[in-house]
Design an enzyme around this catalytic site. Sequence first.
Site, PDB file in Angstrom:
ATOM      1  N   TYR A 163      -9.885  -0.541  -9.476  1.00  0.00           N
ATOM      2  CA  TYR A 163      -8.819   0.297  -8.911  1.00  0.00           C
ATOM      3  C   TYR A 163      -9.043   0.504  -7.412  1.00  0.00           C
ATOM      4  O   TYR A 163      -8.112   0.353  -6.611  1.00  0.00           O
ATOM      5  CB  TYR A 163      -8.757   1.642  -9.646  1.00  0.00           C
ATOM      6  CG  TYR A 163      -7.621   2.525  -9.179  1.00  0.00           C
ATOM      7  CD1 TYR A 163      -6.297   2.157  -9.397  1.00  0.00           C
ATOM      8  CD2 TYR A 163      -7.878   3.719  -8.505  1.00  0.00           C
ATOM      9  CE1 TYR A 163      -5.251   2.966  -8.958  1.00  0.00           C
ATOM     10  CE2 TYR A 163      -6.834   4.532  -8.075  1.00  0.00           C
ATOM     11  CZ  TYR A 163      -5.524   4.146  -8.304  1.00  0.00           C
ATOM     12  OH  TYR A 163      -4.486   4.934  -7.858  1.00  0.00           O
ATOM     13  N   LYS A 167      -6.601  -0.676  -4.205  1.00  0.00           N
ATOM     14  CA  LYS A 167      -6.016   0.211  -3.199  1.00  0.00           C
ATOM     15  C   LYS A 167      -6.565  -0.089  -1.796  1.00  0.00           C
ATOM     16  O   LYS A 167      -5.860   0.094  -0.799  1.00  0.00           O
ATOM     17  CB  LYS A 167      -6.218   1.676  -3.599  1.00  0.00           C
ATOM     18  CG  LYS A 167      -5.459   2.072  -4.871  1.00  0.00           C
ATOM     19  CD  LYS A 167      -3.935   1.876  -4.759  1.00  0.00           C
ATOM     20  CE  LYS A 167      -3.171   2.437  -5.946  1.00  0.00           C
ATOM     21  NZ  LYS A 167      -1.701   2.263  -5.841  1.00  0.00           N
TER      22      LYS A 167
HETATM   23  P1  NAP Z   1       2.294   7.516 -13.794  1.00  0.00           P
HETATM   24  O1  NAP Z   1       2.813   8.870 -14.066  1.00  0.00           O
HETATM   25  O2  NAP Z   1       1.398   6.860 -14.799  1.00  0.00           O
HETATM   26  O3  NAP Z   1       3.517   6.553 -13.465  1.00  0.00           O
HETATM   27  C1  NAP Z   1       3.319   5.191 -13.251  1.00  0.00           C
HETATM   28  C2  NAP Z   1       4.662   4.497 -13.125  1.00  0.00           C
HETATM   29  O4  NAP Z   1       4.419   3.100 -12.893  1.00  0.00           O
HETATM   30  C3  NAP Z   1       5.479   4.618 -14.388  1.00  0.00           C
HETATM   31  O5  NAP Z   1       6.832   4.811 -14.030  1.00  0.00           O
HETATM   32  C4  NAP Z   1       5.301   3.262 -15.045  1.00  0.00           C
HETATM   33  O6  NAP Z   1       6.485   2.924 -15.763  1.00  0.00           O
HETATM   34  C5  NAP Z   1       5.162   2.359 -13.825  1.00  0.00           C
HETATM   35  N1  NAP Z   1       4.521   1.099 -14.138  1.00  0.00           N
HETATM   36  C6  NAP Z   1       3.231   0.901 -14.500  1.00  0.00           C
HETATM   37  N2  NAP Z   1       3.039  -0.410 -14.754  1.00  0.00           N
HETATM   38  C7  NAP Z   1       4.234  -1.031 -14.531  1.00  0.00           C
HETATM   39  C8  NAP Z   1       4.675  -2.358 -14.651  1.00  0.00           C
HETATM   40  N3  NAP Z   1       3.845  -3.346 -15.020  1.00  0.00           N
HETATM   41  N4  NAP Z   1       5.965  -2.646 -14.348  1.00  0.00           N
HETATM   42  C9  NAP Z   1       6.813  -1.664 -13.968  1.00  0.00           C
HETATM   43  N5  NAP Z   1       6.447  -0.386 -13.838  1.00  0.00           N
HETATM   44  C10 NAP Z   1       5.169  -0.074 -14.134  1.00  0.00           C
HETATM   45  O7  NAP Z   1       1.442   7.488 -12.429  1.00  0.00           O
HETATM   46  P2  NAP Z   1       1.682   8.128 -10.980  1.00  0.00           P
HETATM   47  O8  NAP Z   1       0.617   9.105 -10.755  1.00  0.00           O
HETATM   48  O9  NAP Z   1       3.089   8.535 -10.798  1.00  0.00           O
HETATM   49  O10 NAP Z   1       1.331   6.847 -10.083  1.00  0.00           O
HETATM   50  C11 NAP Z   1       2.189   6.302  -9.122  1.00  0.00           C
HETATM   51  C12 NAP Z   1       1.352   5.663  -8.023  1.00  0.00           C
HETATM   52  O11 NAP Z   1       0.527   6.656  -7.421  1.00  0.00           O
HETATM   53  C13 NAP Z   1       0.419   4.549  -8.488  1.00  0.00           C
HETATM   54  O12 NAP Z   1       0.456   3.486  -7.570  1.00  0.00           O
HETATM   55  C14 NAP Z   1      -0.965   5.213  -8.440  1.00  0.00           C
HETATM   56  O13 NAP Z   1      -1.991   4.280  -8.206  1.00  0.00           O
HETATM   57  C15 NAP Z   1      -0.777   6.162  -7.282  1.00  0.00           C
HETATM   58  N6  NAP Z   1      -1.724   7.285  -7.268  1.00  0.00           N
HETATM   59  C16 NAP Z   1      -1.782   8.177  -8.305  1.00  0.00           C
HETATM   60  C17 NAP Z   1      -2.706   9.206  -8.262  1.00  0.00           C
HETATM   61  C18 NAP Z   1      -2.832  10.208  -9.376  1.00  0.00           C
HETATM   62  O14 NAP Z   1      -3.860  10.924  -9.417  1.00  0.00           O
HETATM   63  N7  NAP Z   1      -1.861  10.335 -10.251  1.00  0.00           N
HETATM   64  C19 NAP Z   1      -3.563   9.338  -7.169  1.00  0.00           C
HETATM   65  C20 NAP Z   1      -3.476   8.419  -6.129  1.00  0.00           C
HETATM   66  C21 NAP Z   1      -2.548   7.413  -6.184  1.00  0.00           C
HETATM   67  P3  NAP Z   1       6.570   2.152 -17.157  1.00  0.00           P
HETATM   68  O15 NAP Z   1       5.343   2.511 -17.946  1.00  0.00           O
HETATM   69  O16 NAP Z   1       7.836   2.673 -17.754  1.00  0.00           O
HETATM   70  O17 NAP Z   1       6.681   0.702 -16.809  1.00  0.00           O
END
Ligand code: NAP
Length: 263
Positions: A163, A167
């Site tokens: 991961y 990033k």
């Molecule tokens: P989340 O609630 O798990 O949402 C992830 C989204 O990505 C969902 O809509 C999922 O939709 C979609 N997704 C995953 N794999 C996919 C695929 N193969 N094709 C199309 N869509 C896909 O996570 P989040 O926290 O909102 O994360 C969003 C971004 O923020 C990510 O890039 C993550 O690395 C980053 N981020 C998150 C955190 C944290 O702590 N939450 C911290 C730093 C950065 P489906 O499952 O419906 O496809």
Amino acid sequence: MASYGTKDLTGKVCLITGASAGIGEAIAHRMVEAGAKVILIARRIAKLEEIKATLESTYPGAQVHCVKFDVKDLDQIGELRDGLPEEFRDIHILVNNAGVALGTPPAHENPIADVETMLRTNVSSVMAFVSTFAPGMVERNEGHIVNISSIAGHEAYPGGSVYCATKHAIDAYTTSMRHDLVGTNIRVTAISPGAVRTEFTLVRFGQDAEREDDFYKGFTPLNARDIADNVMYVTTRPQHVQVGDIVIYATKQSSAKSIAKNE
Ligand code: NAP
């Protein structure tokens, strides 16, 4: 002194990957509220349709287009672009948000399939979406590419080998892209959040709700709306302002492994 003029997003098209949950869903709300048309992309089309219905009832006149798509299907992104309705074709804001972390094993125990999933979802797809949609931005000489990165793009921590590598790749790619586009009106931004409570950690922990709950116990993490607010900030700055990266933490967090759990 005259008031500070922000950028009006009315009628601009914003494509959001990973819009069926968490940060992507929150960005969709803010973008529609600001008058932008949104394209919502994810695999769970039923969730996208639910979000579309909520947006349409909350913001009368909302223009929302949903596409069921797996961002790992790199060779079908061109088809996705060509299939967009006419009024959604000229993407002004591309938010590369879809992303996953799978597990926390040490580097030497990473299942190869998980390595492949994280690299394709978090890295290759971002590059493929840019290769597919940025040429139109260059042609129109306008646009904004926002990559949702992570503090994992700025530090490397135990149990986060793949991961963090994905990033870090996004951080380097975002910077290179900014150099490549410097002569244009296209802005390039990364947003690097710390812990945000969404479905993300549940997915990372293989749907182990107890482990997820334990991770967030004792402090107030960021929420999806905090990150959507960052996206609105960067995209509504006046055209001459380009935010490079926002690194955002919860108040009780100072790095991936430094969280003060005392609440
Ligand atoms: P989340 O609630 O798990 O949402 C992830 C989204 O990505 C969902 O809509 C999922 O939709 C979609 N997704 C995953 N794999 C996919 C695929 N193969 N094709 C199309 N869509 C896909 O996570 P989040 O926290 O909102 O994360 C969003 C971004 O923020 C990510 O890039 C993550 O690395 C980053 N981020 C998150 C955190 C944290 O702590 N939450 C911290 C730093 C950065 P489906 O499952 O419906 O496809």
